[in-house]
Design a protein around this motif. Sequence first.
Motif, PDB file in Angstrom:
ATOM      1  N   ASP A  70      55.117  78.631  11.699  1.00 30.18           N
ATOM      2  CA  ASP A  70      54.308  77.566  12.312  1.00 30.18           C
ATOM      3  C   ASP A  70      55.119  76.815  13.367  1.00 30.18           C
ATOM      4  OD1 ASP A  70      52.252  75.860  12.848  1.00 30.18           O
ATOM      5  OD2 ASP A  70      52.189  74.923  10.866  1.00 30.18           O
ATOM      6  N   PRO A  71      55.416  77.461  14.501  1.00 26.68           N
ATOM      7  CA  PRO A  71      56.232  76.816  15.537  1.00 26.68           C
ATOM      8  C   PRO A  71      55.629  75.512  16.076  1.00 26.68           C
ATOM      9  CG  PRO A  71      56.055  79.165  15.954  1.00 26.68           C
ATOM     10  CD  PRO A  71      55.092  78.858  14.861  1.00 26.68           C
ATOM     11  N   TYR A  72      54.318  75.387  16.038  1.00 28.45           N
ATOM     12  CA  TYR A  72      53.643  74.231  16.627  1.00 28.45           C
ATOM     13  C   TYR A  72      53.355  73.128  15.604  1.00 28.45           C
ATOM     14  CZ  TYR A  72      52.845  76.704  21.036  1.00 28.45           C
ATOM     15  OH  TYR A  72      53.020  77.358  22.239  1.00 28.45           O
ATOM     16  N   ILE A  73      54.040  73.150  14.479  1.00 29.06           N
ATOM     17  CA  ILE A  73      53.714  72.216  13.401  1.00 29.06           C
ATOM     18  C   ILE A  73      53.806  70.750  13.840  1.00 29.06           C
ATOM     19  CG2 ILE A  73      56.083  72.259  12.458  1.00 29.06           C
ATOM     20  CD1 ILE A  73      54.746  72.050   9.656  1.00 29.06           C
ATOM     21  N   LEU A  74      54.814  70.399  14.627  1.00 28.51           N
ATOM     22  CA  LEU A  74      54.948  69.005  15.081  1.00 28.51           C
ATOM     23  C   LEU A  74      53.891  68.657  16.116  1.00 28.51           C
ATOM     24  CD1 LEU A  74      58.843  68.648  15.331  1.00 28.51           C
ATOM     25  CD2 LEU A  74      57.315  67.893  13.488  1.00 28.51           C
ATOM     26  N   GLU A  75      53.530  69.634  16.963  1.00 30.21           N
ATOM     27  CA  GLU A  75      52.488  69.409  17.959  1.00 30.21           C
ATOM     28  C   GLU A  75      51.136  69.218  17.270  1.00 30.21           C
ATOM     29  OE1 GLU A  75      55.736  69.851  20.162  1.00 30.21           O
ATOM     30  OE2 GLU A  75      55.179  71.229  18.574  1.00 30.21           O
ATOM     31  N   PRO A 118      48.766  79.823  10.496  1.00 29.07           N
ATOM     32  CA  PRO A 118      48.997  79.119  11.753  1.00 29.07           C
ATOM     33  C   PRO A 118      49.205  80.052  12.941  1.00 29.07           C
ATOM     34  CG  PRO A 118      50.343  78.185  10.002  1.00 29.07           C
ATOM     35  CD  PRO A 118      49.763  79.465   9.469  1.00 29.07           C
ATOM     36  N   ILE A 119      48.644  79.669  14.056  1.00 25.87           N
ATOM     37  CA  ILE A 119      48.957  80.280  15.352  1.00 25.87           C
ATOM     38  C   ILE A 119      48.691  79.211  16.404  1.00 25.87           C
ATOM     39  CG2 ILE A 119      46.659  81.269  15.749  1.00 25.87           C
ATOM     40  CD1 ILE A 119      48.271  83.750  16.973  1.00 25.87           C
ATOM     41  N   LEU A 120      49.641  79.056  17.341  1.00 22.00           N
ATOM     42  CA  LEU A 120      49.558  77.939  18.298  1.00 22.00           C
ATOM     43  C   LEU A 120      49.291  76.647  17.517  1.00 22.00           C
ATOM     44  CD1 LEU A 120      47.586  79.639  21.206  1.00 22.00           C
ATOM     45  CD2 LEU A 120      49.901  78.769  21.333  1.00 22.00           C
ATOM     46  N   ASN A 121      48.437  75.760  18.067  1.00 16.79           N
ATOM     47  CA  ASN A 121      48.100  74.533  17.349  1.00 16.79           C
ATOM     48  C   ASN A 121      46.691  74.609  16.762  1.00 16.79           C
ATOM     49  OD1 ASN A 121      47.173  74.430  20.072  1.00 16.79           O
ATOM     50  ND2 ASN A 121      46.840  72.232  19.918  1.00 16.79           N
ATOM     51  N   ASP A 122      46.222  75.837  16.488  1.00 19.44           N
ATOM     52  CA  ASP A 122      44.902  76.037  15.901  1.00 19.44           C
ATOM     53  C   ASP A 122      44.847  75.453  14.489  1.00 19.44           C
ATOM     54  OD1 ASP A 122      44.544  77.400  18.246  1.00 19.44           O
ATOM     55  OD2 ASP A 122      43.738  79.210  17.319  1.00 19.44           O
ATOM     56  N   ALA A 123      43.656  75.019  14.110  1.00 18.33           N
ATOM     57  CA  ALA A 123      43.463  74.393  12.812  1.00 18.33           C
ATOM     58  C   ALA A 123      43.265  75.432  11.714  1.00 18.33           C
ATOM     59  CB  ALA A 123      42.255  73.461  12.865  1.00 18.33           C
ATOM     60  N   CYS A 124      43.928  75.219  10.589  1.00 19.56           N
ATOM     61  CA  CYS A 124      43.749  76.020   9.381  1.00 19.56           C
ATOM     62  C   CYS A 124      42.953  75.194   8.370  1.00 19.56           C
ATOM     63  CB  CYS A 124      45.098  76.413   8.796  1.00 19.56           C
ATOM     64  SG  CYS A 124      46.124  77.413   9.889  1.00 19.56           S
ATOM     65  N   THR A 184      42.299  85.761   9.368  1.00 17.14           N
ATOM     66  CA  THR A 184      43.375  86.207  10.255  1.00 17.14           C
ATOM     67  C   THR A 184      43.955  85.025  11.017  1.00 17.14           C
ATOM     68  OG1 THR A 184      43.912  87.763  12.033  1.00 17.14           O
ATOM     69  CG2 THR A 184      41.756  86.698  12.140  1.00 17.14           C
ATOM     70  N   ASP A 185      44.969  85.305  11.832  1.00 21.38           N
ATOM     71  CA  ASP A 185      45.607  84.272  12.651  1.00 21.38           C
ATOM     72  C   ASP A 185      45.454  84.578  14.135  1.00 21.38           C
ATOM     73  OD1 ASP A 185      47.236  86.485  12.788  1.00 21.38           O
ATOM     74  OD2 ASP A 185      49.115  85.387  12.593  1.00 21.38           O
ATOM     75  N   SER A 186      44.370  85.228  14.519  1.00 16.79           N
ATOM     76  CA  SER A 186      44.184  85.570  15.937  1.00 16.79           C
ATOM     77  C   SER A 186      43.922  84.326  16.765  1.00 16.79           C
ATOM     78  CB  SER A 186      43.016  86.544  16.104  1.00 16.79           C
ATOM     79  OG  SER A 186      41.801  85.947  15.680  1.00 16.79           O
TER      80      SER A 186
END
Length: 286
Positions: A69-74, A188-194, A214-216
């Motif tokens: 989740d690289p965008y977790i802080l964003e 997680p992918i980008l800052n998309d909501a899970c 999926t995480d597309s």
Amino acid sequence: MKVYYECAPCFLRQAKEALDLATNDESLKMKVMEELVEVVYSSFRRDAVSNVIGTKIHRIIKNKTENEDPYILEKKKGNEIALKYLPKIKEIIKKDDQLETYVKAAIIGNIIDFGALGVDFDIEKGIIQNMEKDIALNHVPELEKELKSAKDVLYLADNNGEIVFDKLLIEKLNEYNTDVTVALKEKPILNDACIEDAVQIGLDEVANLVSTGTDSIGVIYGDMSDEFKEIFSNADILISKGLGNYEGLTEMELGDKPVFCMLNVKCTPIAKDIGVNLGDNVVLKL
């Protein structure tokens, strides 16, 4: 949506930003970027699909850096910004309780997008500038007509933060006696909501929550779980938020199902594809 020439540098710009968020290991960044350049070189063709390439890039980054989740802080920042402006948005809605006002609020939320606009974009300024903006391409009347006879609505969510404003629209959709299901990312992918992001802001209180499986980036039919494919197929109306979902839906066979795409046009290729101007707010019936 097929790629435009501008998509190639955007893929690499996003890759750099995601790598910087994912790891501080400069040697690893170089190694991964070499692989990503090769991906763009081998995949970028006139008939390539934009969100398919983007998904491949971000999955490689997550896998190679071992950062899921690289965008977790964003994502956290997106929620903070949305919650800060929520009272102001509610004030506007209270003065004009029409479906279009709620749709505007949801589209304003679509500005909270670090993937399309970059991590340095001034989102707060963008929200302020768009609050009083008209919807440039406006198929809200068609949406309202469809809602009056629909039993099931599938709502394809986009970004974290944005879903704070989506909740307002979904509460309005419930007034049409529809059963609203919100689709969110499995991982997680980008800052998309899970799903866990949606539960944190109480979206489960106003709608059914499901995973796409999926995480597309956006929706890619072949990546969907069988369970979600069935939900996707059976919904009376499909409401889609954001660029990635638009990119994916325009590559699918949708049949006679009414599909409405709501987004802020944040890049030139999307503007060209829809036939509107950069920065426009759009409600488009496909």
